[in-house]
Design an enzyme around this catalytic site. Structure first.
Site, short mmCIF file in Angstrom:
data_model
loop_
_atom_site.label_atom_id
_atom_site.label_comp_id
_atom_site.label_asym_id
_atom_site.label_seq_id
_atom_site.Cartn_x
_atom_site.Cartn_y
_atom_site.Cartn_z
N ASP A 69 40.51 42.24 36.78
CA ASP A 69 39.62 41.61 37.76
C ASP A 69 38.18 42.14 37.66
O ASP A 69 37.87 43.00 36.82
CB ASP A 69 40.22 41.81 39.16
CG ASP A 69 39.98 40.61 40.06
OD1 ASP A 69 38.99 39.88 39.87
OD2 ASP A 69 40.80 40.40 40.98
N TRP A 95 36.27 35.28 37.18
CA TRP A 95 35.98 34.11 38.02
C TRP A 95 34.97 33.15 37.37
O TRP A 95 34.18 32.50 38.06
CB TRP A 95 35.42 34.54 39.39
CG TRP A 95 36.07 35.74 39.99
CD1 TRP A 95 37.40 35.95 40.17
CD2 TRP A 95 35.42 36.93 40.50
NE1 TRP A 95 37.62 37.16 40.76
CE2 TRP A 95 36.43 37.78 40.97
CE3 TRP A 95 34.09 37.32 40.61
CZ2 TRP A 95 36.14 39.02 41.55
CZ3 TRP A 95 33.79 38.56 41.17
CH2 TRP A 95 34.81 39.39 41.63
N GLY A 96 35.00 33.07 36.03
CA GLY A 96 34.10 32.13 35.35
C GLY A 96 32.67 32.61 35.24
O GLY A 96 31.81 31.86 34.79
N ASP A 147 38.71 31.63 42.95
CA ASP A 147 40.13 31.37 43.22
C ASP A 147 40.44 29.93 43.62
O ASP A 147 39.62 29.24 44.25
CB ASP A 147 40.61 32.27 44.36
CG ASP A 147 40.66 33.73 43.95
OD1 ASP A 147 39.98 34.11 42.98
OD2 ASP A 147 41.37 34.50 44.63
C1 GAL Z 1 40.70 38.12 43.17
C2 GAL Z 1 41.41 37.29 42.10
C3 GAL Z 1 42.73 36.83 42.68
C4 GAL Z 1 43.55 38.02 43.10
C5 GAL Z 1 42.78 38.92 44.05
C6 GAL Z 1 43.49 40.23 44.34
O1 GAL Z 1 39.50 38.58 42.66
O2 GAL Z 1 40.60 36.22 41.74
O3 GAL Z 1 43.41 36.05 41.73
O4 GAL Z 1 43.92 38.75 41.94
O5 GAL Z 1 41.50 39.23 43.52
O6 GAL Z 1 42.74 41.08 45.15
#
Ligand code: GAL
Length: 406
Positions: free
Chosen positions: A149, A203-204, A224
């Site tokens: 992430d 996130w692209g 998301d």
């Molecule tokens: C976001 C991610 C989600 C999930 C979440 C967990 O940044 O896009 O898919 O993993 O974090 O905290």
């Protein structure tokens, strides 16, 4: 009609065409992820093993669903005195390895989640500066998949916020050390089965599709999927613009399939699954298999759509404009989609903005020719035919997917 000429954009980084070529990610991965199920509470051995059992008992494994992926919150809040990640003992009473071993013994794979920054998005330890050691730890457990992430990453704001609005550079910079650690490990493995899939979750940002193939086996191309129709529209429509960057070894990841969400209706679920499938997105279920309805289960078990998603060519469908059709509208799902398959062409007809009768003459479809008839099959209704065109009445936000054999 011939396929549109695609300008392959490279970013000056590794760029398209430099897929990692380590034998991983040759098809969009299929599986399940814990995040949408119950966020932090689902990051446990109990959910992982229950899901693996359900993959087998519900016939999902036989259809190709393979990865049981645990998302954020699987560790304790602090590393141990040696700097190692510590699986939360309340969620992993016997640690990670016995769970991975059991999942492997079922013929399935197991994934975990980490973060390129100082902390994960939910505030657990991130891997910044500890990439090699973390990969050594993960691979000692036999982990097959690593989602990575983009929270608490280098930022001009001090202290770093969870989501940085003004990063100190291109996010590829903080994905490179983990890429090197994963690929370093993968290249030492003689068996593909031992290698780890590296999934970028930035996130692209920074047009990741232009450089993702040099960094990972799949990359999230958007923020998301929030489980509502607006997310399906936002992500699904933008996939059309970046289809050319996906290929065996590296795929645009449209995010988890949020079927079973109370925020989308039955038609929207069908369009969501069909569009993700033909766009060659990973098919990762973001739902609780204990609570799935019969109609949702039928959608995620649609073998025709899964086979199209897993086609060996690995080329996503994109939009095309038949004569007389209105121009695409940004952010809205265009009705006409097509893409090549090993043994044919897939056509998607999506009632993204209005119900109606949608059809195409095969001569207008990229990859097909005029002056001849084709055999076709539709994947949701099972309808088959033979001719020079195809059309269906489609309800609002529903979709039909036709495979034309060539
Ligand atoms: C976001 C991610 C989600 C999930 C979440 C967990 O940044 O896009 O898919 O993993 O974090 O905290």
């Amino acid at each position: 009609m011939t396929w549109p000429n695609v300008l392959l954009v490279t970013s000056g980084l590794l760029g398209v065409g430099s897929a990692l070529k380590d034998g991983i990610g040759l098809k969009p991965h299929m599986g399940w992820s814990s995040w949408n199920v119950a966020q932090c509470n689902a990051a446990s051995a109990k959910y992982a093993l229950d899901t693996a059992n359900k993959f087998v008992s519900m016939g999902l494994k036989d259809l190709g669903y393979e990865y049981v992926n645990i998302d954020d919150c699987w560790t304790t809040k602090n590393r141990d005195s040696q700097g190692k990640l510590v699986p939360d003992p309340s969620k992993w009473p016997n640690g990670i390895k016995p769970v991975v071993d059991q999942i492997h013994s079922m013929g399935l794979k197991f994934g975990l989640y980490g973060c390129a920054g100082a902390q994960t998005c939910a505030g657990y330890p991130g891997s910044e500066g500890r990439e090699k050691s973390d990969v050594a730890q993960l691979t000692s457990w036999g982990v097959d998949f690593w989602k990575y992430d983009n929270c608490y990453t280098p930022c001009r704001q001090n202290p770093r916020p969870q989501t940085c609005g003004n990063p100190t550079g291109n996010s590829s910079q903080w994905y490179a050390p983990m890429r090197d650690a994963v690929i370093g490990y993968n290249t030492q493995q003689t068996s593909v089965a031992k290698k780890m899939h590296f999934n970028l979750c930035n996130w692209g940002r920074d047009n990741v599709w232009t450089w993702g193939a040099g960094y990972g086996h799949s990359w999230r191309m958007s923020v998301d999927n929030w489980g509502d129709w607006a997310s399906v529209e936002r992500i699904g429509s933008s996939a059309a613009d970046i289809y050319q960057f996906s290929a065996p070894g590296g795929f645009n990841d449209l995010d988890m399939l949020y079927l079973g969400s109370s925020k989308i209706n039955a038609n929207q679920e069908k369009l969501h699954f069909a569009l993700w499938a033909i766009a060659k997105s990973p098919l990762v279920l973001g739902l609780d298999l204990n609570k799935i309805s019969a109609s949702t289960l039928a959608i995620i078990k649609n073998k025709g759509l899964i086979d199209i998603n897993q086609d060996a060519l690995g080329k996503p469908a994109s939009i095309f404009r038949p004569p007389g059709a209105a121009a695409p509208v940004k952010g809205k799902i265009y009705p006409y989609w097509a893409g090549p398959l090993v043994d044919g062409v897939v056509i998607g007809l999506a009632a993204g903005t209005a119900a109606g009768r949608f059809g195409v003459d095969f001569k207008d479809v990229p990859g097909l020719q005029g002056g001849r008839s084709y055999v076709w099959k539709e994947m949701y209704t099972g309808q088959t035919g033979n001719g020079t065109s195809v059309s269906f009445d489609i309800g609002l936000h529903d979709m039909r997917v036709v495979k034309v054999t060539v």
